[in-house]
Design an enzyme around this catalytic site. Structure first.
Site, short mmCIF file in Angstrom:
data_model
loop_
_atom_site.label_atom_id
_atom_site.label_comp_id
_atom_site.label_asym_id
_atom_site.label_seq_id
_atom_site.Cartn_x
_atom_site.Cartn_y
_atom_site.Cartn_z
N SER A 30 37.34 122.24 65.09
CA SER A 30 37.55 121.80 63.67
C SER A 30 37.49 120.55 63.35
O SER A 30 37.28 120.24 61.84
CB SER A 30 37.68 122.73 62.58
OG SER A 30 39.35 122.25 62.79
N GLY A 31 37.18 119.38 63.73
CA GLY A 31 38.06 117.71 62.88
C GLY A 31 36.50 117.16 63.02
O GLY A 31 35.06 117.44 63.58
N ASP A 32 36.52 115.73 62.45
CA ASP A 32 35.29 115.13 62.71
C ASP A 32 34.32 115.12 63.68
O ASP A 32 33.16 114.62 63.34
CB ASP A 32 35.73 114.17 61.54
CG ASP A 32 35.27 113.96 60.06
OD1 ASP A 32 35.34 115.01 59.53
OD2 ASP A 32 36.32 113.18 59.66
N ASP A 189 36.02 106.36 76.40
CA ASP A 189 36.21 105.36 75.44
C ASP A 189 34.96 105.23 74.84
O ASP A 189 33.33 104.53 76.28
CB ASP A 189 36.56 103.76 76.40
CG ASP A 189 36.94 102.60 74.97
OD1 ASP A 189 35.07 102.76 74.34
OD2 ASP A 189 37.39 101.58 74.84
N HIS A 190 34.08 105.28 74.26
CA HIS A 190 32.98 105.51 74.05
C HIS A 190 31.68 104.68 73.67
O HIS A 190 30.70 104.43 74.15
CB HIS A 190 32.50 107.04 72.36
CG HIS A 190 32.59 105.57 71.39
ND1 HIS A 190 33.43 105.30 70.87
CD2 HIS A 190 31.29 105.33 70.51
CE1 HIS A 190 33.60 104.79 69.54
NE2 HIS A 190 32.68 104.37 69.42
N ASP A 247 43.59 101.22 67.65
CA ASP A 247 42.27 102.14 67.39
C ASP A 247 40.77 101.41 68.03
O ASP A 247 39.85 101.71 68.24
CB ASP A 247 42.11 101.75 65.32
CG ASP A 247 40.57 103.30 65.42
OD1 ASP A 247 40.80 104.54 65.60
OD2 ASP A 247 39.68 102.56 64.26
N HIS A 252 38.34 99.77 72.72
CA HIS A 252 36.28 99.42 72.66
C HIS A 252 36.58 97.49 73.09
O HIS A 252 36.13 97.27 73.77
CB HIS A 252 36.20 99.39 71.71
CG HIS A 252 36.34 100.81 71.06
ND1 HIS A 252 36.18 102.17 71.24
CD2 HIS A 252 36.54 101.47 69.76
CE1 HIS A 252 36.44 102.96 71.64
NE2 HIS A 252 35.93 102.45 70.15
C1 BG6 Z 1 36.15 104.61 66.96
C2 BG6 Z 1 37.48 104.21 65.61
O1 BG6 Z 1 36.50 104.76 67.99
O2 BG6 Z 1 34.95 103.60 66.64
C3 BG6 Z 1 36.40 104.29 64.71
O3 BG6 Z 1 38.38 105.13 66.26
C4 BG6 Z 1 35.29 103.03 63.92
O4 BG6 Z 1 37.47 104.26 63.83
C5 BG6 Z 1 34.17 104.11 65.41
O5 BG6 Z 1 34.67 103.69 63.37
C6 BG6 Z 1 33.30 102.63 65.73
O6 BG6 Z 1 32.58 103.88 66.12
P1 BG6 Z 1 31.01 102.91 66.39
O7 BG6 Z 1 30.32 103.95 67.63
O8 BG6 Z 1 30.00 103.40 65.45
O9 BG6 Z 1 30.56 101.53 66.43
#
Ligand code: BG6
Length: 503
Positions: A30-32, A189-190, A247, A252
């Site tokens: 249910s999260g963002d 790590d997206h 964060d 990242h």
């Molecule tokens: C997430 C962080 O991993 O990456 C967020 O938790 C951040 O705080 C986001 O806004 C940024 O991702 P992107 O793909 O929009 O640069």
């Protein structure tokens, strides 16, 4: 030697469809993250015919929803999507208490029923889109309930931040390894799912002209900026405890840095690439607590204007403590102590509510050793800069000097530019790629156990310093929302005779 034609390359490189049937269980449904990223990414994969016929998605979280109620919530984010009705027939929901074993028994029952109905051959992917504090608990529950004992394959995806610090990351790795093998664990790590980030490796190791100059002899310094215009939004509960280091930096930014700094592995293989990245983390010079003020500037935004709208300061955001010392910005300098990078500083910067959304890596080459134009020119010749623009306007650019037409000797800085979008490339959302790779069992863009622990190790003194609380007030500088961060961050790099490239 045979070199492929452009058309051949395009055909070969299309995303490969997922072949195995699967059941995907999303905790934190249910999260963002699930609503804004995971479900839209899954929908796009479905829309592009990249998912198999037999699959189901079951969302699990504390909120109460029926299957239809949950679908209605998701539909909000996917308004007007033509295949939604068809797609949503694969989506289900089960309410769960993370600390209650009987919840997991009901979930297991539900999964088994769905596995029969969708003939998914027992292949299960567990996706933990939950705060790091409850990740280990869920894994224990999965294990205790025998949900990791499957007929087909099983995999588990853990979102970042992976753990909360070094100790909790180690504990979490321990818990995961009790029930899953390293090959079955996908630490996300997206940023690594972004095409432009992956391209750093190809650019470096598939072009012969850059590698010989990719070192201290030719590079003066490297900058990495990840600037966001958004504030904390509805995530204050998480962010106020996490702050910008947990964060953005530990994951990242450090991942980006390692791709720029790593040595070429002998073969393009996920395990070899991870090894090389870990070697970089091992070489990063540790910043001690005493050195922090010299190497890092922290900031927190106050009220200001972003894109023409007045926005509140961080402490006035809903859910943020009024006396919060959580940094929403940091700029730091690090050194990678090895032969390649000795004496080449890496300047890293990230923050929320900054002037412009941009993520960029820039490689600043050394100035010419001797200017033959010194008698004609009053100013110095600007050194070459190579830029990887990760987002938006994804591009690779090289700046160099040319002559302005005319009788006087005047220089002009111009760019050679490769823009992904102008070339008409479809850039899949990072989460589309991440999900595809988990479903195909490909580890290339995921982080290994040692990599994650080494990154935490480096940031441990920084986090301890920040966790000291109130005394920090003197170290966290205010910056107006809509600017490039605190003035101290400008001063910080200017002291070294350099300036921030993105502004
Ligand atoms: C997430 C962080 O991993 O990456 C967020 O938790 C951040 O705080 C986001 O806004 C940024 O991702 P992107 O793909 O929009 O640069």
């Amino acid at each position: 030697m045979k070199v492929k034609k452009k058309k051949e390359v395009e055909e070969v490189c299309l995303l490969e469809p997922v072949k195995d049937p699967f059941g995907l269980v999303i905790f934190g449904a249910s999260g963002d993250l699930t609503r804004q990223k995971l479900i839209p990414a899954l929908y796009n994969l479905y829309h592009n015919r990249l998912l198999p016929d037999n699959f189901f998605i079951v969302g699990a979280a504390r909120s109460r929803f029926t299957d239809n109620g949950y679908r209605d919530v998701l539909k909000e984010t996917l308004k007007g999507k033509d295949l939604w009705d068809e797609f949503s027939r694969h989506v289900f929901y089960t309410q769960i208490e993370y600390s209650d074993a009987s919840s997991f028994v009901s979930l297991q029952r539900r999964i088994k029923t769905l596995e029969r109905r969708f003939a998914t051959e027992g292949n299960r992917l567990f996706y933990l889109a939950v705060p790091p504090q409850i990740t280990a608990q869920i894994v224990e529950m999965l294990g205790a309930g025998g949900m990791n004992k499957v007929r087909g394959w099983k995999r588990i995806v853990v979102e970042k931040p992976f753990g909360w610090d070094l100790a909790s990351a180690r504990d979490l790795n321990g818990v995961l390894h009790r029930y899953f093998t390293e090959d079955e664990i996908f630490r996300i790590d997206h940023y690594l799912g972004k095409e432009t980030v992956q391209d750093i490796l190809l650019f470096r190791f598939a072009n012969s002209i850059f590698e010989p100059i990719w070192n201290r002899n030719f590079i003066d310094h490297v900058q990495i900026t990840a600037a966001e215009t958004v504030g904390v939004g509805k995530r204050a509960g998480y962010y106020d405890k996490a702050g910008v280091i947990r964060d953005m930096f530990q994951n990242h930014i450090f991942q980006l840095m390692s791709l720029i700094a790593m040595e070429p592995p002998a073969v393009f293989d996920p395990a070899r690439i991870r090894e090389e990245k870990v070697k970089v983390f091992r070489s990063v010079r540790q910043i001690t607590r005493a050195e922090i003020p010299e190497y890092i500037v922290f900031g927190q935004y106050i009220q200001g204007e972003v894109d023409g709208t007045v926005v509140p300061g961080y402490r006035d955001e809903e859910g943020v403590r009024k006396d919060s010392h959580t940094p929403t910005f940091a700029a730091m300098k690090i050194h990678v102590d090895n032969w390649r990078w000795q004496g080449v500083p890496f300047y890293l910067r990230s923050g929320k509510r900054l002037k412009r959304r941009v993520t960029e890596v820039s490689i600043h080459f050394k100035p010419v050793p001797h200017s033959i134009f010194r008698h004609q020119l009053s100013e110095e010749i600007a050194p070459n800069v190579l830029v990887f623009r990760i987002q938006p306007d994804e591009a690779i650019e090289l700046s160099f000097q040319t002559k302005m037409p005319g009788t006087r000797l005047c220089f002009r800085e111009v760019n050679m530019n490769f823009s992904y979008r102008q070339q008409g490339f479809y850039l899949p959302e990072a989460y589309e790629r991440v999900l595809m790779d988990c479903l195909r069992g490909d580890h290339l863009i995921f982080v290994g156990q040692e990599g994650v622990e080494k990154a935490w190790e480096f940031f441990t003194p920084v986090l301890e310093f920040l966790d000291k609380g109130k005394k920090l007030i003197f170290h966290i500088h205010d910056y107006r929302a809509g600017t490039w961060g605190p003035l101290e961050a400008e001063e910080f790099i200017r002291r070294d005779g350099r300036y921030w490239w993105v502004n």
